[in-house]
Scaffold this motif. Structure first.
Motif, PDB file in Angstrom:
ATOM      1  N   TYR A  61      43.407  35.461  53.153  1.00 24.94           N
ATOM      2  CA  TYR A  61      43.480  36.444  52.075  1.00 24.94           C
ATOM      3  C   TYR A  61      42.725  35.949  50.860  1.00 24.94           C
ATOM      4  O   TYR A  61      42.742  34.751  50.557  1.00 24.94           O
ATOM      5  N   HIS A  62      42.068  36.848  50.170  1.00 23.96           N
ATOM      6  CA  HIS A  62      41.546  36.513  48.841  1.00 23.96           C
ATOM      7  C   HIS A  62      41.665  37.738  47.956  1.00 23.96           C
ATOM      8  O   HIS A  62      41.159  38.802  48.311  1.00 23.96           O
ATOM      9  N   ARG A  63      42.324  37.574  46.828  1.00 26.48           N
ATOM     10  CA  ARG A  63      42.593  38.743  45.985  1.00 26.48           C
ATOM     11  C   ARG A  63      41.360  39.335  45.322  1.00 26.48           C
ATOM     12  O   ARG A  63      41.429  40.418  44.757  1.00 26.48           O
ATOM     13  N   SER A  64      40.214  38.635  45.398  1.00 30.94           N
ATOM     14  CA  SER A  64      38.979  39.206  44.843  1.00 30.94           C
ATOM     15  C   SER A  64      38.231  40.059  45.852  1.00 30.94           C
ATOM     16  O   SER A  64      37.302  40.784  45.485  1.00 30.94           O
ATOM     17  N   ARG A  65      38.620  39.972  47.121  1.00 29.36           N
ATOM     18  CA  ARG A  65      37.984  40.814  48.142  1.00 29.36           C
ATOM     19  C   ARG A  65      38.576  42.216  48.090  1.00 29.36           C
ATOM     20  O   ARG A  65      39.528  42.473  47.355  1.00 29.36           O
ATOM     21  N   VAL A  66      38.038  43.083  48.934  1.00 31.22           N
ATOM     22  CA  VAL A  66      38.587  44.431  49.060  1.00 31.22           C
ATOM     23  C   VAL A  66      40.030  44.307  49.542  1.00 31.22           C
ATOM     24  O   VAL A  66      40.317  43.504  50.428  1.00 31.22           O
ATOM     25  N   GLY A  67      40.915  45.080  48.935  1.00 31.03           N
ATOM     26  CA  GLY A  67      42.330  45.035  49.321  1.00 31.03           C
ATOM     27  C   GLY A  67      43.191  44.739  48.112  1.00 31.03           C
ATOM     28  O   GLY A  67      42.750  44.848  46.967  1.00 31.03           O
ATOM     29  N   LEU A  68      44.394  44.340  48.401  1.00 29.59           N
ATOM     30  CA  LEU A  68      45.371  44.121  47.331  1.00 29.59           C
ATOM     31  C   LEU A  68      44.923  43.034  46.353  1.00 29.59           C
ATOM     32  O   LEU A  68      44.548  41.940  46.764  1.00 29.59           O
ATOM     33  N   ASN A  69      45.006  43.327  45.068  1.00 22.53           N
ATOM     34  CA  ASN A  69      44.747  42.291  44.055  1.00 22.53           C
ATOM     35  C   ASN A  69      46.042  41.674  43.580  1.00 22.53           C
ATOM     36  O   ASN A  69      46.187  40.457  43.570  1.00 22.53           O
ATOM     37  N   HIS A  70      46.986  42.470  43.142  1.00 23.54           N
ATOM     38  CA  HIS A  70      48.273  41.902  42.759  1.00 23.54           C
ATOM     39  C   HIS A  70      49.405  42.907  42.831  1.00 23.54           C
ATOM     40  O   HIS A  70      49.180  44.110  42.892  1.00 23.54           O
ATOM     41  N   LEU A  71      50.604  42.354  42.846  1.00 22.02           N
ATOM     42  CA  LEU A  71      51.827  43.151  42.827  1.00 22.02           C
ATOM     43  C   LEU A  71      52.490  42.900  41.483  1.00 22.02           C
ATOM     44  O   LEU A  71      52.635  41.743  41.078  1.00 22.02           O
ATOM     45  N   ALA A  72      52.914  43.953  40.811  1.00 23.17           N
ATOM     46  CA  ALA A  72      53.561  43.777  39.508  1.00 23.17           C
ATOM     47  C   ALA A  72      54.981  44.335  39.543  1.00 23.17           C
ATOM     48  O   ALA A  72      55.224  45.415  40.092  1.00 23.17           O
ATOM     49  N   PHE A  73      55.886  43.560  38.962  1.00 25.02           N
ATOM     50  CA  PHE A  73      57.304  43.941  38.907  1.00 25.02           C
ATOM     51  C   PHE A  73      57.729  44.113  37.455  1.00 25.02           C
ATOM     52  O   PHE A  73      57.220  43.433  36.562  1.00 25.02           O
ATOM     53  N   HIS A  74      58.702  44.982  37.261  1.00 25.70           N
ATOM     54  CA  HIS A  74      59.307  45.155  35.939  1.00 25.70           C
ATOM     55  C   HIS A  74      60.234  43.988  35.647  1.00 25.70           C
ATOM     56  O   HIS A  74      61.096  43.660  36.465  1.00 25.70           O
TER      57      HIS A  74
END
Ligand SMILES: [Zn+2]
Length: 128
Positions: A61-74
């Motif tokens: 996985y690499h978050r700079s590739r196409v696909g998910l970058n990040h998950l954010a929570f409250h």
């Protein structure tokens, strides 16, 4: 409202240790667990983590590739962001953008950014 998100992971045990801890801190509870995966639920939404099959592990996985970058929570408050930042440090979880913390997401955005065992970026942001 989100129904669920499913994420493939490289090391199910490491992911369960990390996400189990984090999601329980965020008041999720264990929902499903089986040999190749687990999920945590809060209200109507759940997150599923599944062991990636060996033959697909070579790329990673690499978050700079196409696909998910990040998950954010409250986060419930800025205090919770601070409290969790301390706990993340104690657990030696890599914290991102420490030079700009807790405003790495912008001037009026109080958050902590960190990495899961696969280096998926996770954000915990105060709603206020
Ligand atoms: Zn974000």
């Amino acid at each position: 409202m989100l129904h669920h998100i499913e994420i493939n992971v490289s090391d199910l045990k490491a992911s369960h240790e990390f996400w189990g801890w984090l999601l329980e801190e965020l008041e999720y509870s264990l929902y499903q667990e089986w040999e190749k995966g687990f999920s945590y639920r809060k209200n109507e939404a759940y997150l599923v983590f599944v062991q990636t099959q060996e033959r697909f592990l070579d790329v990673g996985y690499h978050r700079s590739r196409v696909g998910l970058n990040h998950l954010a929570f409250h986060a419930a408050s800025r205090e919770q962001v601070d409290h969790m930042t301390e706990k993340l440090k104690q657990r030696h979880v890599p914290i991102l953008y420490l030079d700009r913390h807790p405003f790495a997401g912008g001037e009026n955005h109080y958050a902590v950014f960190f990495e899961d065992p696969d280096r998926i970026k996770v954000e915990l942001a105060a709603s206020e």
